[in-house]
Write a protein that holds these residues in place. Structure first.
Motif, PDB file in Angstrom:
ATOM      1  N   SER A  40      -6.044  -4.269  12.877  1.00  6.59           N
ATOM      2  CA  SER A  40      -6.959  -3.175  13.224  1.00  6.59           C
ATOM      3  C   SER A  40      -8.178  -3.698  13.981  1.00  6.59           C
ATOM      4  O   SER A  40      -8.597  -3.102  14.984  1.00  6.59           O
ATOM      5  CB  SER A  40      -7.420  -2.447  11.958  1.00  6.59           C
ATOM      6  OG  SER A  40      -6.318  -2.010  11.210  1.00  6.59           O
ATOM      7  N   LYS A  71       2.376 -11.470   6.119  1.00  6.99           N
ATOM      8  CA  LYS A  71       3.779 -11.115   5.905  1.00  6.99           C
ATOM      9  C   LYS A  71       4.650 -12.340   6.210  1.00  6.99           C
ATOM     10  O   LYS A  71       4.685 -13.275   5.435  1.00  6.99           O
ATOM     11  CB  LYS A  71       4.150  -9.901   6.740  1.00  6.99           C
ATOM     12  CG  LYS A  71       3.242  -8.688   6.430  1.00  6.99           C
ATOM     13  CD  LYS A  71       3.577  -7.493   7.273  1.00  6.99           C
ATOM     14  CE  LYS A  71       2.490  -6.435   7.227  1.00  6.99           C
ATOM     15  NZ  LYS A  71       2.391  -5.732   5.950  1.00  6.99           N
ATOM     16  N   ASP A 109       2.701  -4.578  18.770  1.00  6.48           N
ATOM     17  CA  ASP A 109       2.297  -4.805  17.380  1.00  6.48           C
ATOM     18  C   ASP A 109       3.439  -5.590  16.732  1.00  6.48           C
ATOM     19  O   ASP A 109       4.502  -5.038  16.451  1.00  6.48           O
ATOM     20  CB  ASP A 109       2.067  -3.456  16.677  1.00  6.48           C
ATOM     21  CG  ASP A 109       1.731  -3.636  15.197  1.00  6.48           C
ATOM     22  OD1 ASP A 109       1.749  -4.784  14.706  1.00  6.48           O
ATOM     23  OD2 ASP A 109       1.456  -2.619  14.535  1.00  6.48           O
TER      24      ASP A 109
HETATM   25  C1  LIG Z   1       3.463  -3.003  11.948  1.00  5.41           C
HETATM   26  C2  LIG Z   1       2.123  -3.113  11.263  1.00  5.41           C
HETATM   27  N1  LIG Z   1       1.002  -3.010  11.984  1.00  5.41           N
HETATM   28  C3  LIG Z   1      -0.213  -3.087  11.415  1.00  5.41           C
HETATM   29  C4  LIG Z   1      -0.345  -3.264  10.044  1.00  5.41           C
HETATM   30  C5  LIG Z   1      -1.707  -3.282   9.420  1.00  5.41           C
HETATM   31  O1  LIG Z   1      -2.508  -4.218   9.977  1.00  5.41           O
HETATM   32  P1  LIG Z   1      -3.978  -4.536   9.446  1.00  5.41           P
HETATM   33  O2  LIG Z   1      -4.073  -4.071   8.027  1.00  5.41           O
HETATM   34  O3  LIG Z   1      -4.083  -6.035   9.575  1.00  5.41           O
HETATM   35  O4  LIG Z   1      -4.912  -3.834  10.338  1.00  5.41           O
HETATM   36  C6  LIG Z   1       0.806  -3.391   9.258  1.00  5.41           C
HETATM   37  C7  LIG Z   1       0.664  -3.604   7.803  1.00  5.41           C
HETATM   38  O5  LIG Z   1       1.544  -3.429   7.023  1.00  5.41           O
HETATM   39  C8  LIG Z   1       2.074  -3.305   9.881  1.00  5.41           C
HETATM   40  O6  LIG Z   1       3.200  -3.388   9.179  1.00  5.41           O
END
Ligand SMILES: Cc1ncc(COP(=O)(O)O)c(C=O)c1O
Length: 387
Positions: free
Chosen positions: A83, A211, A185
């Protein structure tokens, strides 16, 4: 030589107690990552604060992420989360002209859709590419949405809901043909498969360490193609995003020439220790070997699901899925709970239970999971087909 996966498995103590199929949410903790956390505490106790060493650790994480993605360290920002990276990137984009369209898919993780919708008040127009009747999204489906007004195509590599993998190279070709840029992403793919940003041809990529990168929460990355960096000046910034971090200049914003301009404040020092250890372990094993292993395990799982007549929401073709196999249930929350009571750790999204595999899983895990599903089928099996 192929890695000794049985020996590697023994490096993850939770696997002695649990059938751990939750790496798509949070990885299992390796002994060497635990040792890295302990080294941080030891350093605090012995040395106190060691900023030079900590900044070097952050740089080490940057270099390791770059090696993992086939990028240069100058193209990598180390961020607090996906994010944070996306918000910083968004703040550098201009939506005031006619090229104000952002194309996303219905496979996006919420944060990666919400941040683009948040740009609507800055003039952006967000267009969703929907799933087809069979629940999948083909590259051709993007052709209707991408045009000469498209500035950015922001797509997930692998869908967090059902493990489906988008055809990134073809979507990149469509975007290029219209002069649009592509943001990937990679959170649900990076570390579980080979991912080379040059091969894929993406302009931006974001991901994080908790992950498949074997690390921890609170640290991630943003890749920005070198040629694009000079023209992208984020409106969100901070002292660690400046050309001279130590200048302590309060008269101006002088962003770093590198992708560090997409960073903000003090790095999450303890997370750097853990991320470094996880990345080193993964690079030692090699993502090609990890991909092969994960593919074999997910294929095995899909095969066993067919044997027990439990449909999957994950595409059966090897090249169309990531590390997650998703199974629909009449009550996914209760199924996760029932599996947990049997020592099997999974998670659910929508009506799907997700089993996410990493190199430290084995065929016995697949067997235990599918045997439990078979037992629970009568009470919590897939919903009846309509009609
Ligand atoms: C594909 C994907 N994008 C983004 C995120 C969340 O990212 P962050 O919490 O680091 O902003 C996740 C978390 O599970 C995810 O699976």
């Amino acid at each position: 030589m192929a890695p000794d996966f049985a020996a590697l498995r023994r490096e993850f103590p939770v696997l002695e107690r649990k059938t751990y199929l939750n790496s798509g949410s949070y990885c299992a903790l390796a002994n060497e990552v635990r040792a890295a956390f302990e080294a941080y505490l030891e350093d605090r106790l012995r040395v106190g604060a060691d900023w030079d060493f900590w900044v070097a650790k952050n740089e080490s994480v940057r270099a390791l992420v770059a090696a993992l993605l086939g990028a240069a360290p100058e193209e990598i920002a180390i961020t607090a989360s996906v994010s944070a990276g996306l918000n910083s990137l968004a703040s550098a984009l201009d939506f005031s002209g006619s090229r104000n369209k952002i194309v996303i898919s219905d496979f996006e993780f919420p944060t990666a859709a919400q941040i683009w919708h948040a740009q609507e008040r800055r003039g952006a127009r967000v267009v969703h590419v929907p799933r087809g009747a069979d629940g999948s999204i083909a590259a051709a489906d993007f052709a209707h949405a991408i045009d000469e007004r498209t500035q950015l195509v922001a797509i997930t590599h692998v869908c967090f809901r059902n493990g489906a993998r988008l055809d990134v190279p073809r979507i990149v070709r469509l975007a290029r043909a219209s002069g649009a840029r592509v943001l990937l992403d990679s959170y649900q793919s990076v570390g579980s498969m080979q991912l080379d940003v040059q091969d894929l041809g993406v302009d931006f990529a974001a991901g994080g360490m908790l992950k498949y990168l074997l690390g921890t929460a609170g640290i991630g990355f943003l890749y920005v193609r070198a040629a694009l960096i000079p023209a992208l000046v984020p409106a969100s910034s901070g002292w660690f995003a400046q050309e001279q971090i130590g200048s302590m200049d309060i008269t101006a914003n002088r962003p770093a020439a590198s992708a560090r301009r997409f960073e903000a404040g003090t790095p999450a020092v303890v997370n750097c220790y853990a991320a470094e250890a996880g990345l080193k372990m993964l690079l030692r094993i090699g993502t090609a070997a990890v991909e092969q292993r994960v593919r074999a395990l997910t294929a095995d799982c899909m095969g066993r699901l067919r044997e027990i007549d439990w449909t999957s929401s994950t595409p059966p073709q090897d090249g169309r899925r990531g590390a997650t196999v998703a199974v629909p249930s009449r009550d996914a929350g209760r199924l996760v709970q029932a599996l947990k009571e049997r020592g099997i750790v999974t998670s659910c999204r929508d009506d799907n239970v997700r089993a996410a595999f990493h190199f430290y899983n084995d065929e016995a895990d697949v067997e235990v999971f599918c045997a439990a599903l078979k037992d629970l089928r009568a009470a919590l099996g897939p919903p009846a087909a309509p009609g």
